[in-house]
Design an enzyme around this catalytic site. Structure first.
Site, PDB file in Angstrom:
ATOM      1  N   LYS A  20       0.844  -1.198   0.000  1.00  0.00           N
ATOM      2  CA  LYS A  20       0.000   0.000   0.000  1.00  0.00           C
ATOM      3  C   LYS A  20       0.872   1.238   0.000  1.00  0.00           C
ATOM      4  O   LYS A  20       1.907   1.280   0.668  1.00  0.00           O
ATOM      5  CB  LYS A  20      -0.884   0.004   1.243  1.00  0.00           C
ATOM      6  CG  LYS A  20      -1.681   1.282   1.463  1.00  0.00           C
ATOM      7  CD  LYS A  20      -1.580   1.809   2.890  1.00  0.00           C
ATOM      8  CE  LYS A  20      -0.197   2.315   3.223  1.00  0.00           C
ATOM      9  NZ  LYS A  20      -0.088   3.012   4.522  1.00  0.00           N
ATOM     10  N   VAL A 102       9.463  -3.880   7.513  1.00  0.00           N
ATOM     11  CA  VAL A 102       8.525  -3.715   8.621  1.00  0.00           C
ATOM     12  C   VAL A 102       8.612  -2.279   9.132  1.00  0.00           C
ATOM     13  O   VAL A 102       9.676  -1.663   9.104  1.00  0.00           O
ATOM     14  CB  VAL A 102       8.849  -4.722   9.743  1.00  0.00           C
ATOM     15  CG1 VAL A 102       7.928  -4.528  10.941  1.00  0.00           C
ATOM     16  CG2 VAL A 102       8.735  -6.148   9.202  1.00  0.00           C
ATOM     17  N   ASP A 140      -5.836   0.529   8.237  1.00  0.00           N
ATOM     18  CA  ASP A 140      -5.562   0.307   6.813  1.00  0.00           C
ATOM     19  C   ASP A 140      -6.112  -1.016   6.286  1.00  0.00           C
ATOM     20  O   ASP A 140      -6.111  -1.236   5.069  1.00  0.00           O
ATOM     21  CB  ASP A 140      -4.048   0.320   6.554  1.00  0.00           C
ATOM     22  CG  ASP A 140      -3.444   1.710   6.628  1.00  0.00           C
ATOM     23  OD1 ASP A 140      -4.210   2.696   6.646  1.00  0.00           O
ATOM     24  OD2 ASP A 140      -2.208   1.812   6.669  1.00  0.00           O
TER      25      ASP A 140
END
Length: 277
Positions: A20, A102, A140
């Site tokens: 994303k 991450v 999200d």
């Protein structure tokens, strides 16, 4: 975490957890509940983490890949929570190949959860309240379940369609390999409402929008400014930080321009080339 590559697993299902990016991210105010009221333009890349699932005697999760060690508790992470939140018939053995950094502003964990939702949808269908279940896992996650360009409002869970005139656009993701937690970035926002996100198609909103978290993120990780500057000088028609950072994205007119830009970057930086979905 020492697991065989996904190509060697006889999985019943495979799914990409599409990375994303926030083409624009406007912070409007901090709410009384501590969350921030925002307007964002979600877009997704045609690459990301890879996930496979096969029948098993008990639900389990195996994590592998370049960034697997970045997950401090892989067996209690959002993938396991997503699987536990949905009826999925027989137990599943899930293998997650962690290709995305991450704490990088790419919604990696949310994208992984979204991939679980899509696999469950394919195998059994999703319950009517899937959006609510997804939102409980993270702001999200509902957008990542859809993994298509859309507008997010509220905390990002209130989704609206948008005209996607950028599908297929060449995109380059770059991260200085420095994790950046979301909380401190939001805490560093200066509290100034700089106005709503513009309306229009994807290109218009992206060009005229902004990321209100960039200054705060750069204060915490100054290398973000170096990444943005390098991308702006690489022939991109738009370069900006994604989400709360530290990953930045650049959009190009051609794949050749994108690939040339990627080759010219410092080798220590992580990069991922792809196209917008």
């Amino acid at each position: 975490m020492d697991q065989p590559a996904l190509t060697g697993r006889a999985a019943t299902m495979r799914e990409t957890a599409y990375a994303k990016i926030n083409l624009a991210l406007h912070i409007r105010r901090q709410r009384e509940d501590g969350y921030h009221e925002l307007e964002t333009l979600f877009a997704f890349i045609d690459a990301g983490d890879e996930m496979a699932a096969e029948p098993a005697d008990a639900d389990c999760l195996h994590v592998m890949g370049e960034f697997a060690t970045g997950l401090s508790d892989p067996f209690g992470n959002i993938v396991a929570k997503a699987l536990n939140s949905l009826p999925h018939g027989k137990d599943w053995a899930v293998t997650l190949e962690k290709r995305l950094p991450v704490a990088a502003g790419l919604g990696g964990g949310s994208a992984d959860a979204g991939a679980v939702f899509r696999m469950v949808e394919r195998a059994h269908g999703l319950p009517d309240d899937w959006h609510e279940r997804a939102a409980k896992l993270g702001a999200d996650v509902p957008a990542c379940v859809l993994s298509e360009a859309c507008i997010g409002r509220g905390t990002g869970t209130e989704l609206e369609p948008v005209v996607n005139d950028l599908a297929g656009t060449a995109v380059l993701l770059v991260n200085p390999r420095i994790p950046l937690a979301t909380g401190p970035v939001f805490k560093g926002w200066d509290g100034i409402d700089r106005g709503p996100m513009p309306s229009g198609d994807l290109r218009t909103i992206a060009r005229e929008g902004r990321n209100d978290l960039e200054p705060s993120a750069i204060q915490l990780v100054p290398q973000i400014a170096d990444v943005i500057a390098a991308l702006q000088a690489s022939g991109a028609w738009l370069a900006r930080m994604s989400g709360s950072g530290a990953t930045c994205f650049a959009l190009y007119d051609t794949g050749e321009a994108r690939d040339a830009a990627a080759d010219a970057l410092p080798p220590a930086w992580w990069r991922l080339a792809g196209n917008l979905r």
